[in-house]
Enzyme design. Structure first.
Site, short mmCIF file in Angstrom:
data_model
loop_
_atom_site.label_atom_id
_atom_site.label_comp_id
_atom_site.label_asym_id
_atom_site.label_seq_id
_atom_site.Cartn_x
_atom_site.Cartn_y
_atom_site.Cartn_z
N GLY A 66 41.37 33.37 46.93
CA GLY A 66 40.50 32.54 45.94
C GLY A 66 40.16 33.56 44.97
N GLN B 17 35.00 36.68 38.31
CA GLN B 17 35.35 38.00 38.88
C GLN B 17 35.96 38.66 38.04
OE1 GLN B 17 36.49 35.88 42.88
NE2 GLN B 17 36.06 37.99 43.48
N HIS C 28 30.41 32.14 43.19
CA HIS C 28 30.78 33.10 42.06
C HIS C 28 30.43 32.50 40.91
CE1 HIS C 28 32.48 36.68 44.14
NE2 HIS C 28 33.59 35.93 44.89
N CYS D 206 35.57 39.38 50.05
CA CYS D 206 35.49 39.27 48.68
C CYS D 206 36.41 40.28 48.03
CB CYS D 206 34.08 39.08 48.15
SG CYS D 206 34.14 38.60 46.22
N LEU D 207 37.09 39.87 47.06
CA LEU D 207 37.89 40.94 46.50
C LEU D 207 37.08 41.86 45.47
CD1 LEU D 207 40.95 38.52 45.03
CD2 LEU D 207 40.95 40.29 47.00
N HIS E 29 32.56 29.81 48.53
CA HIS E 29 32.59 31.08 48.30
C HIS E 29 32.90 31.26 46.58
CE1 HIS E 29 33.59 35.48 48.99
NE2 HIS E 29 34.12 35.32 47.78
N GLU E 30 33.84 30.41 46.26
CA GLU E 30 33.98 30.65 44.80
C GLU E 30 32.98 30.06 43.82
OE1 GLU E 30 36.24 32.74 44.13
OE2 GLU E 30 37.22 32.72 46.16
#
Ligand code: NI
Length: 169
Positions: free
Chosen positions: A45, A50, A138, A92-93, A134-135
């Site tokens: 995702g 991000q 963000h 998370c990235l 989660h997204e």
């Protein structure tokens, strides 16, 4: 085009994104870049915040590009239903190397637009529901670390600060 992914502590990652108002070529290019960046990472995702774009868009693909039908593009998403509970490890990235258990609703019903502006409603449970939430966080300027409490959060934040100071973040 693969875009650089911001890391925890970089300001644009911590700011709330605004609604998309035009479904034009610029939006489609941005979405394509997000998908390419997510697959290259690789991740399941990615939110526009991000890559430093303050717009309410996320992409999710639990198959990481292996199954075309698994790719979900959500523009201006909202949750119309949320219920149950799940407790799983999350990463998370934007915080590579860190994982923590986060409590999330077990099921969500998400409504938003697809890349061409048509309304779509998607029901998600388990990992997909977790990825959506989660997204969505963000898009509100929140990283999973911000959902942790007390010592768990302090330890991760301190480690990240150390990495930043030594130029490794
Ligand atoms: Ni993330």
């Amino acid at each position: 085009m693969i875009r650089p992914i911001l890391r925890y502590g970089e300001r644009p990652l911590h700011e709330r994104a605004a609604d998309v108002t035009a479904f034009d070529d610029d939006l489609h290019r941005l979405i394509d870049d997000m998908i390419e960046t997510m697959y290259a990472a690789p991740g399941i995702g990615l939110a526009a915040t991000q890559i430093g774009v303050p717009l309410r868009i996320f992409v999710v693909d639990l198959s990481v590009g292996r199954k075309a039908e698994d790719l979900i593009v959500m523009v201006n998403p909202v949750f119309v239903e949320r219920d149950g509970t799940q407790l799983e490890e999350e990463g998370c990235l934007s915080a590579p190397g860190f994982n923590a258990t986060v409590i999330r609703p077990g099921r969500v019903l998400a409504r938003g637009a697809n890349r061409t502006g048509d309304e779509q409603t998607i029901e998600a449970t388990g990992l997909l529901a977790r990825a959506f939430q989660h997204e969505m966080d963000h898009l509100d300027g929140m990283v999973f670390i911000d959902r942790l409490r007390g010592i768990k959060r302090d330890v991760i934040v301190r480690k990240i600060q150390k990495l930043r100071k030594s130029g490794k973040w």
